[in-house]
Design a protein around this motif. Sequence first.
Motif, PDB file in Angstrom:
ATOM      1  N   VAL B 150     -16.959  -0.796  -0.829  1.00 10.53           N
ATOM      2  CA  VAL B 150     -15.633  -1.350  -0.539  1.00 10.53           C
ATOM      3  C   VAL B 150     -14.759  -1.300  -1.797  1.00 10.53           C
ATOM      4  N   PHE B 151     -15.376  -1.660  -2.942  1.00 10.03           N
ATOM      5  CA  PHE B 151     -14.589  -1.636  -4.176  1.00 10.03           C
ATOM      6  C   PHE B 151     -14.186  -0.212  -4.547  1.00 10.03           C
ATOM      7  N   ILE B 152     -15.099   0.719  -4.325  1.00  6.66           N
ATOM      8  CA  ILE B 152     -14.753   2.126  -4.587  1.00  6.66           C
ATOM      9  C   ILE B 152     -13.564   2.519  -3.720  1.00  6.66           C
ATOM     10  N   GLY B 153     -13.599   2.094  -2.463  1.00  3.54           N
ATOM     11  CA  GLY B 153     -12.507   2.407  -1.546  1.00  3.54           C
ATOM     12  C   GLY B 153     -11.190   1.795  -2.008  1.00  3.54           C
ATOM     13  N   LEU B 154     -11.281   0.590  -2.587  1.00  5.20           N
ATOM     14  CA  LEU B 154     -10.064  -0.088  -3.064  1.00  5.20           C
ATOM     15  C   LEU B 154      -9.395   0.695  -4.200  1.00  5.20           C
ATOM     16  N   ALA B 155     -10.188   1.500  -4.894  1.00 10.88           N
ATOM     17  CA  ALA B 155      -9.644   2.274  -6.009  1.00 10.88           C
ATOM     18  C   ALA B 155      -8.646   3.323  -5.543  1.00 10.88           C
ATOM     19  N   TRP B 156      -8.492   3.470  -4.235  1.00 12.02           N
ATOM     20  CA  TRP B 156      -7.459   4.368  -3.723  1.00 12.02           C
ATOM     21  C   TRP B 156      -6.056   3.736  -3.774  1.00 12.02           C
ATOM     22  N   LEU B 157      -6.010   2.431  -4.073  1.00 19.10           N
ATOM     23  CA  LEU B 157      -4.727   1.733  -4.019  1.00 19.10           C
ATOM     24  C   LEU B 157      -3.639   2.392  -4.882  1.00 19.10           C
ATOM     25  N   PRO B 158      -3.931   2.697  -6.163  1.00 16.32           N
ATOM     26  CA  PRO B 158      -2.869   3.318  -6.996  1.00 16.32           C
ATOM     27  C   PRO B 158      -2.346   4.613  -6.381  1.00 16.32           C
ATOM     28  N   PHE B 159      -3.230   5.357  -5.715  1.00 17.53           N
ATOM     29  CA  PHE B 159      -2.826   6.602  -5.060  1.00 17.53           C
ATOM     30  C   PHE B 159      -1.908   6.306  -3.872  1.00 17.53           C
ATOM     31  N   ILE B 160      -2.323   5.358  -3.042  1.00 19.35           N
ATOM     32  CA  ILE B 160      -1.541   5.034  -1.846  1.00 19.35           C
ATOM     33  C   ILE B 160      -0.158   4.509  -2.236  1.00 19.35           C
ATOM     34  N   ARG B 161      -0.142   3.735  -3.333  1.00 20.95           N
ATOM     35  CA  ARG B 161       1.085   3.126  -3.811  1.00 20.95           C
ATOM     36  C   ARG B 161       2.193   4.135  -4.125  1.00 20.95           C
ATOM     37  N   ARG B 162       1.810   5.282  -4.613  1.00 22.77           N
ATOM     38  CA  ARG B 162       2.798   6.275  -5.018  1.00 22.77           C
ATOM     39  C   ARG B 162       3.350   7.059  -3.836  1.00 22.77           C
ATOM     40  N   LEU B 163       2.855   6.745  -2.636  1.00 20.41           N
ATOM     41  CA  LEU B 163       3.281   7.519  -1.475  1.00 20.41           C
ATOM     42  C   LEU B 163       4.561   6.965  -0.875  1.00 20.41           C
ATOM     43  N   SER B 164       5.259   7.817  -0.093  1.00 17.80           N
ATOM     44  CA  SER B 164       6.468   7.384   0.600  1.00 17.80           C
ATOM     45  C   SER B 164       6.079   6.475   1.760  1.00 17.80           C
ATOM     46  N   GLN B 165       7.092   5.800   2.310  1.00 20.42           N
ATOM     47  CA  GLN B 165       6.864   4.874   3.419  1.00 20.42           C
ATOM     48  C   GLN B 165       6.156   5.558   4.585  1.00 20.42           C
ATOM     49  N   LYS B 166       6.581   6.797   4.905  1.00 17.29           N
ATOM     50  CA  LYS B 166       5.984   7.522   6.028  1.00 17.29           C
ATOM     51  C   LYS B 166       4.510   7.786   5.779  1.00 17.29           C
ATOM     52  N   ARG B 167       4.223   8.183   4.567  1.00 15.45           N
ATOM     53  CA  ARG B 167       2.822   8.518   4.277  1.00 15.45           C
ATOM     54  C   ARG B 167       1.977   7.257   4.256  1.00 15.45           C
ATOM     55  N   ILE B 168       2.598   6.150   3.811  1.00 17.24           N
ATOM     56  CA  ILE B 168       1.849   4.890   3.847  1.00 17.24           C
ATOM     57  C   ILE B 168       1.499   4.533   5.290  1.00 17.24           C
ATOM     58  N   SER B 169       2.476   4.790   6.176  1.00 16.63           N
ATOM     59  CA  SER B 169       2.172   4.465   7.573  1.00 16.63           C
ATOM     60  C   SER B 169       1.052   5.350   8.099  1.00 16.63           C
ATOM     61  N   PHE B 170       0.918   6.552   7.540  1.00 15.75           N
ATOM     62  CA  PHE B 170      -0.232   7.399   7.879  1.00 15.75           C
ATOM     63  C   PHE B 170      -1.533   6.683   7.504  1.00 15.75           C
ATOM     64  N   PHE B 171      -1.560   6.133   6.280  1.00 12.29           N
ATOM     65  CA  PHE B 171      -2.791   5.476   5.838  1.00 12.29           C
ATOM     66  C   PHE B 171      -3.070   4.187   6.588  1.00 12.29           C
ATOM     67  N   LEU B 172      -1.997   3.484   6.956  1.00 13.26           N
ATOM     68  CA  LEU B 172      -2.203   2.265   7.748  1.00 13.26           C
ATOM     69  C   LEU B 172      -2.777   2.609   9.116  1.00 13.26           C
ATOM     70  N   ALA B 173      -2.230   3.686   9.709  1.00 11.57           N
ATOM     71  CA  ALA B 173      -2.747   4.105  11.021  1.00 11.57           C
ATOM     72  C   ALA B 173      -4.193   4.569  10.882  1.00 11.57           C
ATOM     73  N   LEU B 174      -4.462   5.218   9.751  1.00  8.11           N
ATOM     74  CA  LEU B 174      -5.837   5.639   9.471  1.00  8.11           C
ATOM     75  C   LEU B 174      -6.763   4.419   9.480  1.00  8.11           C
ATOM     76  N   THR B 175      -6.277   3.340   8.836  1.00  9.30           N
ATOM     77  CA  THR B 175      -7.035   2.085   8.824  1.00  9.30           C
ATOM     78  C   THR B 175      -7.327   1.608  10.237  1.00  9.30           C
TER      79      THR B 175
END
Lengths: 336, 380
Positions: B150-175
């Motif tokens: 889980v902690f390894i997965g959390l390390a994706w946060l800095p990457f997700i943060r740099r994304l645009s709103q649309k791409r973030i919604s991609f990751f949220l939907a992925l969730t």
Amino acid sequence: MRPRIMMAISVVAMAALCVAVLLPGPTTAVTEKRFITHSGAVISTTGEVLDPLYTVSTVEFDPDEYLRNFEYGRVSQEGGQTVREYTIIARDDQVQEISPGVFYNVWTYNGTVPGPTIRATEGDIVRIQFINQGSKQHTMHFHGIHPAEMDGVFEIVGPGGGQFTYEFEAGPVGVHPYHCHVMPLEEHIVHGLYGVFIVDPVGGRPAADEMVMVLNGFDTDFDGENNFYAANTVPFYYQHHPIRIQQGELVRVYAVNMVEFDPINNFHLHGNLYYYYPTGTDTVPSHYTDMVTLSQTERGILEFVYQYPGQYVFHAHKVEFSEKGWVGTFLVDGSS
Amino acid sequence: MTPRVVAAGLVPLVLVAGLVVFITGPGGITAGIDPLPEITIERVDFVESEVRVVVRNTGSIPVDIVQGDINDRIQPSAVEPDGHLERFETAILRIPYAWNEAEPYAIGVTVHDGTRFERVVEAAAPAVPADLEQAGLLALAGTYMGVIPVFIGLAWLPFIRRLSQKRISFFLALTAGLLLFIGVDSAEEALEVSAENLAGSMNGALLALVSAGCAFLALQYVSGRLVSTAGSGSAMGAALMVSVGIGLHNFGEGLALGAAISLGSAVFSTYLLAGFAMHNTTEGIAIASPLAGQGRVARRLAALGVIAGFPAVLGAWAGGFAYSPISSVVFLAVGSGAAFQVAVTVARWVARGPGGLASPYVCGGLAAGLVIMYVTSIVL
């Protein structure tokens, strides 16, 4: 609710679960009982011992009493012939503790499985007043020589007090089974409607310590396989209550195989061999052996003398059967 | 409510109670045969020269345990505390037996009417002792499986943060896709455990449904409160909901892992561990995604990781030391209900974004989530 509070609650809940899972439960002091396993280990328990060997003394049928009990009937003379009269009552409503704690609906002749051992001399008239007090049709079918109408197959005796008188001349010499012959036959036999019929030769056999062993089984969960096997109904009985015999004395066992479902049964004796008379019809033994194989209702006479005192096992060498109860011991007394 | 209202509400209850008493007493109708005894062999442990069997009365009448056997051969045995079992009561049947490792055994228990119940163990393996060393081992396994991934997965946060709103919604939907998969996976597992280990009278499938339903509704209520009171904290609230849901799910996974380890299946549990670890890394993304737009969250992120991952350790302990099929079904089903609820919460959150639920990013994200979970579930 604020996220921070939720987080705190979650963490505390996990910590509490942590403690609950890892803490040992409460313990209480209880008295211990002991028992011995088949391989001789002594085990202590705070609970109940489940062991047919050591707790069997409470069951309703007494294999010790049955073992050497022979019914010669009410004897009279008619026209120079000995008449032996019996009254046999069939029932099918008894529930018997056939092994400690195991209650099974037995169908019985005169209240027991096996029924009484009927014994006569060749040429005697055997007259049996048969009363069916059961809720189903029953009969008595004897193996042996008799008129067709005395065969107990077509002369169905109705439930609730139906009667029939079986009458025939005892013969041939030997050991024979009798059993109910109403369809479905297997059901009537496996529930316990069988017994032993011994025909002695005129003048009798040589003096011996005589006993009857019916090799039987019970399918208590009706899956077409026996859950229990025994010599004389109660599993492991003679292992816990050895049969006492004398060193140097002739022992004669009338053995009848009434096991259903399994194609064969057998009889193995330890520390000795026996002379075997198949069906007991001949005076010359067919084998000197410690193992005979018996199919359904196959039977014979075993004669042996123990040379050395001590305890000897006898059992089915189809050891599955002996591990389910068909095992016993002779205790040979060397004191006399 | 006035006392009168309360009384009015109680009248039908009293009447139905009276009806039940009447039916079970004088007004009873007797038809058919008496109910048959039924027991379930819940657990078989192979200890030093002995087989220990946990038996539960799962029928509708009391039973007496009268005999134990191994491979259909009667053995002298003992039942503790005693052989009389009322409904749902359990006892331990101790059968002394010099068993051989890795051989299959059929364990039989006979009850008072002569009915024999059986459970087959495919390969006997020594039961592990319930000591601190074992607790440490299970904790380590739970950590490998739940916490670290889980902690390894959390390390994706800095990457997700740099994304645009649309791409973030991609990751949220992925969730949401990941969680849907987890929900189905847990439900399937719960139904499997119930079919294999629970007696018919326990209504295992309905036990799973009720547990999952209650978990769903409970989280629904809590998340409603969180989102309505938190305002700007709603991103954190959503992330927290995701962690709680995943935590409940990981507890169920921990149970399976602990049970596998305690049954001594070393190879099996190594594979199980590696499979779960890969799988669970994706859970970190699920927690991180809602936080994409947030500022400094490092400390909270750590707490979220613990909430999502640590229950795996608890589950491993519970599965390893106190395994019972009933609690397994309940926990797996709770994990399932929680995962579904969190998927719904995340989906609602995404729906507020541009394009709503029908945007290509959202649909693509959902599909990707499902595919990722499926692929990681079969790789090992």
